[in-house]
Design an enzyme around this catalytic site. Structure first.
Site, PDB file in Angstrom:
ATOM      1  N   ASP B  11      -1.845  -9.384-105.822  1.00 63.61           N
ATOM      2  CA  ASP B  11      -0.412  -9.170-106.031  1.00 63.61           C
ATOM      3  C   ASP B  11       0.323 -10.223-105.218  1.00 63.61           C
ATOM      4  O   ASP B  11       0.112 -10.321-104.002  1.00 63.61           O
ATOM      5  CB  ASP B  11       0.006  -7.778-105.533  1.00 63.61           C
ATOM      6  CG  ASP B  11      -0.488  -6.671-106.460  1.00 63.61           C
ATOM      7  OD1 ASP B  11      -0.867  -6.964-107.607  1.00 63.61           O
ATOM      8  OD2 ASP B  11      -0.505  -5.500-106.018  1.00 63.61           O
ATOM      9  N   ASP B 130       0.109   1.203-116.806  1.00 62.13           N
ATOM     10  CA  ASP B 130       0.195   2.075-115.636  1.00 62.13           C
ATOM     11  C   ASP B 130       0.324   3.495-116.153  1.00 62.13           C
ATOM     12  O   ASP B 130       1.197   3.774-116.988  1.00 62.13           O
ATOM     13  CB  ASP B 130       1.410   1.710-114.780  1.00 62.13           C
ATOM     14  CG  ASP B 130       1.240   0.360-114.088  1.00 62.13           C
ATOM     15  OD1 ASP B 130       0.090  -0.003-113.779  1.00 62.13           O
ATOM     16  OD2 ASP B 130       2.246  -0.336-113.871  1.00 62.13           O
TER      17      ASP B 130
END
Lengths: 214, 264
Positions: B11, B130
């Site tokens: 990330d 997600d």
């Protein structure tokens, strides 16, 4: 002799960034070109390809790079074909309703077909083991069973056993993952995406003079 | 034999790799290019970079970072965050990425999956999903709901239904991230991973929650995943990719061993 200038044939079939960067990493002088005259001057040719057989063959003819490629093969220049590039070297592909190939390697290209209840995922994507006899100069230093990165839905079925340089297996189907002859080395997998083993292969290709024997 | 993949997720925020817990409390892990090289050497099979602040800052993906990674990384890598159109996808691929991960955009504009598959091939199109457990109901037969915008917005959309539709549209791979377990290191959500993996024709990457070696084995053996994604496990230094690979091999999960090239 060591191939110094490598031309990557840019006939509109896919993104050549990673091929260029990987050759540069192993110290090759690499030119990505759609110009037949520039490609013809190179010491070695790379015939890449991502996409479908019909659009690949059309792009190759439109760019007039097919002549450079076939002349290079005839004249003994080292030629590396990758993925769709390899498939286009065979005589015929079942993709897009049937497409004639360059017939450098006699044989066909077929779709992976599995019964639905087997739930096999197609394309065959990921790292798979490559089994080879260990004699070809471009496999130098790479043990049989080393893994390379694949992304494809069609696979080659060469008509002549001696054209098969390496094999892999997916969901019970054994297929030729490297084919060739004399100065042609063609692979279904992507050496430019296969980590250190792939870079070793590109380095070997760069040093190869296009003969099988030393 | 096709091997099971170990994917490392990075990330990226302000050109630094960070890692949060349940998408919050991000802490600095290091330079993205240096870490990418380290994980490659260590046996990672693939890398995923998420430009995690691009969407919130309404800016495109950091292409300069993608180019820097492509100079050093010779295994497949995908990039997500900040992609708003197929023109953006093209830029990311030309910068050297192999795949583009689409998440919120695909939920809001599913046609991007078809456009991406048509223009670049479906192998370049990764659906990032997600999901959050919300209980089985008539609206959510799988029990899992799709959420977007980093978990802030529930869509009332069933996870399995969305996975199937996305594959029909053009997704070539699914990275399934369970946000309840993300960064918690308590293990992947195996039920939804298996449910999706067994019901779509493309590879499924288990994501969110790996903290121990047995979680990796669970993703493959119980979750039926094609690949396992790790972040905290290796960013923390508690585990190495090489160690995880050895564990996989010891547990009869086919995995790639490292290859060392003789550098001249």
């Amino acid at each position: 002799m060591c191939a110094k200038n490598i031309a990557v044939l840019d006939y509109g079939a896919g993104n050549l960034t990673s091929v260029r960067l990987a050759f540069r990493r192993v110290g090759a002088q690499v030119l990505v070109t759609d110009d037949p005259a520039a490609a013809a001057k190179a010491d070695a040719l790379v015939f890449p390809g991502v996409g479908s057989a019909a659009s690949g063959m059309a792009g190759l003819r439109r760019s007039h790079l097919d002549g450079v490629l076939l002349d290079g093969i005839r004249s003994g220049k080292p030629v590396l074909a990758v993925c769709l590039g390899m498939q286009m070297l065979l005589s015929h592909s079942a993709e897009d309703g049937g497409v004639a190939g360059l017939a450098v390697v006699p044989g066909r290209v077929e779709l992976f077909l599995f019964p639905p209840e087997k739930r096999v995922k197609v394309p065959h994507m990921g790292w798979n083991t490559v089994v080879h006899p260990g004699t070809h100069p471009v496999f130098a230093g790479i043990p049989s069973g080393e893994a390379f990165y694949f992304v494809h839905s069609y696979y080659a079925l060469p008509a002549e056993e001696e054209k098969v340089l390496a094999r892999s297996e997916y969901a019970g189907v054994e297929f030729a993952c490297a084919v060739g002859g004399r100065n042609v080395f063609a692979v279904q997998f992507h050496p430019e995406r296969s980590g250190e083993a792939g870079l070793q292969m590109l380095e070997n290709f760069m040093k190869w003079d296009g003969s099988i024997c030393c | 034999m096709l091997l099971k993949r170990l994917i490392v997720c990075l990330d990226v925020r302000d050109r630094r790799v960070t890692k949060g817990v349940r998408f919050l409390d991000n802490r600095d892990v290091g330079d993205p290019v240096e870490l990418a090289e380290k994980y490659c050497r260590d046996g990672a099979d693939e890398l995923v970079f998420y430009d995690i602040t691009a969407s919130a800052e309404h800016r495109p993906t950091d292409l300069e970072m993608v180019r820097r990674v492509a100079e050093k990384v010779f295994i497949p890598f995908s990039v997500g965050g900040g992609v708003r159109s197929s023109a953006d996808m093209r830029q990311v691929l030309l910068a050297g990425a192999d795949k583009v991960s689409l998440n919120s955009l695909a939920v809001l504009h599913p046609e991007i999956l078809s456009e991406g598959a048509r223009s670049f091939g479906r192998q370049c199109v990764v659906l990032g999903m997600d999901v959050r457990f919300a209980g089985v109901s008539s609206a959510l037969p799988s029990g899992y709901e799709v959420v977007i915008e980093g978990g802030r917005r529930g869509m009332g959309l069933d996870a399995l239904e969305w996975a199937r539709k996305a594959v029909d549209l053009g997704a070539g791979e699914i990275c399934l991230n369970a946000i309840d377990t993300d960064g918690v290191r308590g293990g992947y959500e195996l039920d939804i991973t298996r449910m999706i993996s067994e019901n779509v024709s493309v590879p499924v990457i288990a994501s969110g929650g790996a903290g121990e070696l047995r979680h990796i084995a669970d993703a493959f053996l119980r979750g039926k995943a094609d690949a396992a994604l790790v972040a905290s496990m290796v960013h923390s230094g508690d585990f190495t990719c090489g160690g995880i690979k050895q564990f996989m091999i010891d547990n009869s999960i086919p995995a790639r061993r490292g290859f060392v090239r003789k550098e001249k």
